[in-house]
Design a protein around this motif. Structure first.
Motif, short mmCIF file in Angstrom:
data_model
loop_
_atom_site.label_atom_id
_atom_site.label_comp_id
_atom_site.label_asym_id
_atom_site.label_seq_id
_atom_site.Cartn_x
_atom_site.Cartn_y
_atom_site.Cartn_z
N SER A 119 0.84 -1.19 0.00
CA SER A 119 0.00 0.00 0.00
C SER A 119 0.88 1.24 0.00
N SER A 138 -5.04 11.68 -3.66
CA SER A 138 -5.36 10.26 -3.76
C SER A 138 -6.40 9.99 -4.84
N ILE A 139 -7.33 10.92 -5.06
CA ILE A 139 -8.41 10.64 -6.01
C ILE A 139 -8.37 11.57 -7.22
N GLY A 216 -6.48 5.62 1.12
CA GLY A 216 -7.15 4.75 0.15
C GLY A 216 -8.45 4.18 0.67
N GLN A 217 -8.48 3.81 1.96
CA GLN A 217 -9.70 3.30 2.56
C GLN A 217 -10.78 4.38 2.60
N THR A 220 -12.19 4.92 -0.95
CA THR A 220 -13.09 3.83 -1.32
C THR A 220 -14.45 3.99 -0.66
N ASP A 251 -10.27 -2.38 1.00
CA ASP A 251 -10.08 -1.98 -0.39
C ASP A 251 -8.90 -2.73 -1.01
N TRP A 252 -7.91 -3.04 -0.17
CA TRP A 252 -6.71 -3.76 -0.63
C TRP A 252 -7.06 -5.13 -1.21
N GLN A 255 -7.02 -5.93 -5.01
CA GLN A 255 -5.79 -6.13 -5.77
C GLN A 255 -5.71 -7.53 -6.35
#
Length: 437
Positions: A119, A138-139, A216-217, A220, A251-252, A255
Motif C-alpha cells: 500500500s 489520492s483521487i 485509500g480506505q 473507497t 479496499d486492498w 488487488q
C-alpha cells in the motif's frame, strides 16, 4: 486603548506564550501581540521589515502592505489562528495580519495501526489542511467537495465534511450536514463527544463511525456513497457510517482476482465466528453439556483435566482476563519492550500456568485460537467490540451451556440487524455505485 495593553500584559501572566513587544518599524511605533508558540516571532518581524516599509511610511501604509484587518484587542481568539496584531502607539487603532506559522506537524509516515502490503506509504496527519490535500492527491477528482464546520465549546475545533458529489447518498449527506450545523456551540474533543453530537447513545457497543488512517480506505468509502469527517488535530478520517462490511472487507482485497478476494473476506468472517464463539463453546461442551461430545473426545478432555483444581468456566475466564491485560499492555508499550512483554506474557506465563496444573493445555489451545482470530480483522479498533462480546458469551455459556451460546448469538444478531445510523442499516452491504440503491 492603553488599558488593552495592560489587559494583554495581565493575560500573559496566565498564558505564558502570549507575547507583547514594542517595535519600531521605520518611523512607526507599535505594540506587537501574538502567541509565540504558534508564530515564528523573529521571522514574522523580518517579513514585516522586508515588506517595503520606509522611514516615510505611516500606520495606514503598514496596514495596507500587511493586508491588515481591524482588530478588537478583546478578541484574543483571533490570535489562536496564527495571526499577529499591531496596536499603534496612541492606543487608538489596532489591526491583525497573518504571521509566519511555526511547523507543528510531523513528517508524513507509514501506517502504524493498519498494515497492508504494497500500500502507499502515506497516512493522514494532524493538520486538517494536509489531510484534505492528501485526499485530493489520492483521487484527483473535481467531484471531491469539502465543507467546513467549527465547534466552539471550551476551545475552537475545526472539522471538514468530505464527499464525492456524484457518489454520495444525498439523505446521508443532508443528515450529517444538518447535525453538524446544529452542533456548532458544542465541544468536540474525543469520540464520545462526536457520538453525542450525532445524537446517539454513548453506551452503545457499536460506534456510528469508523476510523481509518489510510487515505485509500477513505476514498473507497466515499466512492461507495459514504462521507468522511476530518477533525483538525486527529491523524485519522472518520468514515460515516460504520457498517458490518468494515469488519471483514478492505479496499486492498481488490488487488486480487474476485475468487481470491471472496476467500479472504470469507476467512475474516470465519475468524469473527471463531474469535466470538470458540471460548464459550468449549466451556459449554466441557462443563455444562459434556453429553453432546463423542465418548473418545470426552475421555481425552477428561484426561487432560486430571489434577486441575479450577472449573472450566473459571479457567477460561481467568485466561481471558490475562490475555486482555497482555494485549492492552502491548498496545501501550514502546515497540522494543512490547515484543518482550508478548514473549513473557504469552509463552512463558502460558507454559508455566499449565505446568503448575492451574489450567489445562486444551484451554490454552482454544484461547490462543480465539485471540489469534481476533486480530484477523482489518482494523484494531473493530476488535474491541468482539473482545467484549466474547467475555459475555463465556459467562452465559458457563451458566446455561449450549442454550446460553445460542441465546447470546441470536441476541448479537438481533442487535446488529436493529442498528441504524444516519438512516442506513448497519448490516447494509454496500453497492459499488451508491449507498442508497
Amino acid at each position: 486603548m492603553g488599558t488593552y495593553v495592560e489587559m494583554i500584559k495581565s493575560k500573559s501572566k496566565t498564558q505564558h506564550d502570549l507575547k507583547i513587544e514594542q517595535l519600531h518599524i521605520g518611523s512607526i511605533h507599535v505594540w506587537m501581540v501574538g502567541y509565540e508558540s504558534i508564530v515564528e516571532w523573529q521571522e514574522t518581524i523580518a517579513n514585516i521589515s522586508n515588506c517595503g516599509i520606509t522611514t516615510e511610511s505611516n500606520y495606514e501604509e503598514l496596514y495596507m502592505r500587511l493586508f491588515g484587518q481591524d482588530w478588537d484587542p478583546e478578541a484574543l481568539d483571533v490570535l489562536l489562528q496564527g495571526k499577529v496584531a499591531f496596536i499603534d502607539s496612541n492606543f487608538e487603532q489596532a489591526f491583525s495580519f497573518q504571521g509566519k506559522l511555526k511547523t507543528l506537524a510531523r513528517a508524513i509516515d507509514k501506517a502504524e495501526n493498519e498494515s497492508m502490503p504494497f500500500s502507499p506509504a502515506i497516512v493522514f496527519m494532524e493538520p486538517i489542511s494536509t489531510n484534505i490535500g492528501i485526499l485530493r492527491k489520492s483521487i484527483n477528482s473535481h467531484c471531491l467537495e469539502v465543507e467546513g464546520f467549527q465547534f466552539n465549546g471550551v476551545g475552537t475545533k475545526e472539522a471538514s465534511l468530505v464527499y464525492l458529489s456524484e457518489c454520495v447518498d444525498k439523505g446521508l449527506l443532508n443528515h450529517v450536514r444538518h447535525t453538524l450545523n446544529n452542533a456548532s456551540e458544542q465541544d468536540l474533543r474525543n469520540g464520545q463527544d462526536l457520538i453525542r453530537i450525532f445524537g446517539y447513545n454513548r453506551f452503545h457497543l457499536v460506534s456510528p463511525f469508523h476510523k481509518t488512517e489510510i487515505p485509500g480506505q477513505a476514498v473507497t468509502s466515499m466512492m461507495h456513497g459514504r462521507v468522511i469527517l476530518l477533525i483538525d488535530g486527529e491523524p485519522t478520517a472518520h468514515v460515516l457510517p460504520l457498517l458490518f462490511g468494515d469488519f471483514i472487507a478492505l479496499d486492498w482485497d481488490r488487488q486480487f482476482p474476485v475468487l481470491v478476494m471472496i476467500v479472504l473476506r470469507s476467512l475474516r468472517l470465519l475468524s469473527l465466528l471463531i474469535a466470538l464463539l470458540t471460548p464459550g463453546l468449549y466451556v459449554a461442551l466441557v462443563s455444562v453439556n459434556p453429553e453432546t461430545l463423542r465418548i473418545e473426545l470426552a475421555l481425552s478432555i477428561a484426561t487432560s483435566r486430571i489434577g486441575i483444581p479450577l472449573p472450566t468456566f473459571l479457567e477460561m475466564l481467568l485466561l481471558l482476563i490475562i490475555s486482555e491485560i497482555i494485549v492492552e499492555a502491548t498496545q501501550r508499550l514502546p515497540k522494543s519492550i512490547a515484543a518482550a512483554n508478548t514473549l513473557i506474557g504469552g509463552i512463558i506465563l502460558g507454559q508455566a500456568i499449565v505446568e503448575a496444573k492451574l489450567v489445562s493445555s486444551l484451554v490454552i489451545i482454544v484461547l490462543s485460537a480465539s485471540v489469534t482470530a481476533n486480530f484477523a480483522f482489518p482494523n484494531y479498533l473493530n476488535t474491541l467490540v468482539i473482545r467484549m462480546l466474547r467475555s459475555g458469551i463465556v459467562v452465559l455459556s458457563g451458566i446455561f451451556g449450549i442454550f446460553g451460546i445460542f441465546a447470546a448469538f441470536l441476541g448479537i444478531c438481533y442487535y446488529a440487524c436493529s442498528l441504524q445510523r444516519f438512516g442506513v442499516p448497519f448490516m447494509n452491504f454496500l453497492s459499488p455505485k451508491k449507498l442508497g440503491q
